[in-house]
Design a protein around this motif. Structure first.
Motif, mmCIF file in Angstrom:
data_model
loop_
_atom_site.group_PDB
_atom_site.id
_atom_site.type_symbol
_atom_site.label_atom_id
_atom_site.label_comp_id
_atom_site.label_asym_id
_atom_site.label_seq_id
_atom_site.Cartn_x
_atom_site.Cartn_y
_atom_site.Cartn_z
ATOM 1 N N THR A 197 0.830 -1.200 0.000
ATOM 2 C CA THR A 197 0.000 0.000 0.000
ATOM 3 C C THR A 197 0.868 1.254 0.000
ATOM 4 N N THR A 200 2.476 1.690 -3.432
ATOM 5 C CA THR A 200 1.549 2.172 -4.454
ATOM 6 C C THR A 200 1.269 3.650 -4.294
ATOM 7 N N VAL A 201 1.070 4.088 -3.057
ATOM 8 C CA VAL A 201 0.854 5.517 -2.795
ATOM 9 C C VAL A 201 2.080 6.327 -3.214
ATOM 10 N N TYR A 202 3.267 5.779 -2.946
ATOM 11 C CA TYR A 202 4.509 6.451 -3.335
ATOM 12 C C TYR A 202 4.569 6.582 -4.855
ATOM 13 N N LEU A 204 2.082 6.804 -6.896
ATOM 14 C CA LEU A 204 1.102 7.802 -7.320
ATOM 15 C C LEU A 204 1.585 9.221 -7.026
ATOM 16 N N LEU A 205 2.170 9.420 -5.840
ATOM 17 C CA LEU A 205 2.617 10.758 -5.450
ATOM 18 C C LEU A 205 3.822 11.226 -6.261
ATOM 19 N N TRP A 213 2.133 1.967 -10.737
ATOM 20 C CA TRP A 213 1.037 2.076 -9.769
ATOM 21 C C TRP A 213 -0.144 1.166 -10.100
#
Length: 254
Positions: A197, A200-202, A204-205, A213
């Protein structure tokens, strides 16, 4: 004046957060393998760890590094791949030494025998190194020839992250076959879920390539599916299978 000080403090804090996030990305993936490594050394038993985990992660990270020649992505992700490759080689070395110390069969199996029935079950660590080197050189040569093709480059990136994203599916299928999650570490699955998780957030950011992603989301979905199996089979125990329940670990092998 106060605004300038505030801006400087916010800048420092922002940089600190970025460094912490980058560090977590680089080293977070190898942390779950540390207790596995220590357990194998302590027990001198490598049966609970599938060396195919090393194969999958080596392939995925080698392809990811080659992908960077055609499509730039964040440097921490590059270092993550390099460190993961080193970690998998260390795990292979340990497993090979332990297995050979306890194996009764004295017949040596070598990579240069080109016997596919013993693929990735060789007797010496150097055979694994030869295989990894051969794959790297072949993949690098093909990448060099087709680097100008955007279709090839994007496909290469997809294969790299998709391979890694599929690591949890053997465990998912094994649980389904056995109608049980017995022998699987729930704590480790929770670690996979939190790590995937965060990763994946990394992605996206930091606006990583779309392959990263999307496959990260797929990896999280597989982790959640495994956790659902834990709940379902504990709440609604199934009829035991007629065969002996396999305790083979997942492709993540933790």
């Amino acid at each position: 004046m106060e605004d300038e000080v505030t801006d400087q403090i916010m800048y420092v804090l922002n940089q600190l957060v970025l460094w912490v996030a980058a560090g977590a990305m680089v080293f977070g993936g190898v942390v779950p393998y540390i207790p596995q490594y220590r357990d194998i050394r302590r027990t001198q038993n490598a049966e609970g760890f599938s060396t195919y985990v090393c194969l999958v992660l080596l392939v995925a990270n080698i392809l990811r590094i080659l992908f960077r020649f055609g499509r730039y992505f964040e440097t921490p992700l590059l270092w993550q791949s390099i460190i993961m490759i080193a970690t998998m080689l260390i795990m292979l070395n340990l497993c090979t030494n332990v297995r050979m110390a306890t194996e009764l069969n004295t017949k040596r199996r070598s990579f240069t025998d080109f016997d596919w029935s013993h693929f990735w079950s060789w007797s010496r660590f150097v055979d694994y190194l030869q295989c990894v080197l051969a794959f790297t050189l072949l993949a690098a040569y093909i990448t060099y020839l087709l680097l100008d093709s955007s279709v090839f480059v994007e496909t290469l990136g997809f294969l790299a992250v998709f391979t890694e994203a599929m690591l949890g599916t053997p465990q998912l299928y094994c649980n389904y076959q056995n109608k049980s999650t017995q022998g699987m570490s729930i704590k480790m699955v929770l670690m996979w879920t939190s790590g995937d998780t965060f990763k994946t957030v990394y992605f996206l950011l930091t606006q990583a390539p779309v392959q990263f992603w999307t496959c990260g989301l797929l990896q999280v979905a597989v982790d959640i599916a495994i956790l659902f199996q834990v709940y379902y089979y504990s709440r609604y125990p199934q009829k035991p299978a007629s065969h002996t329940v396999s305790h083979t670990t997942s492709a993540k092998a933790l």
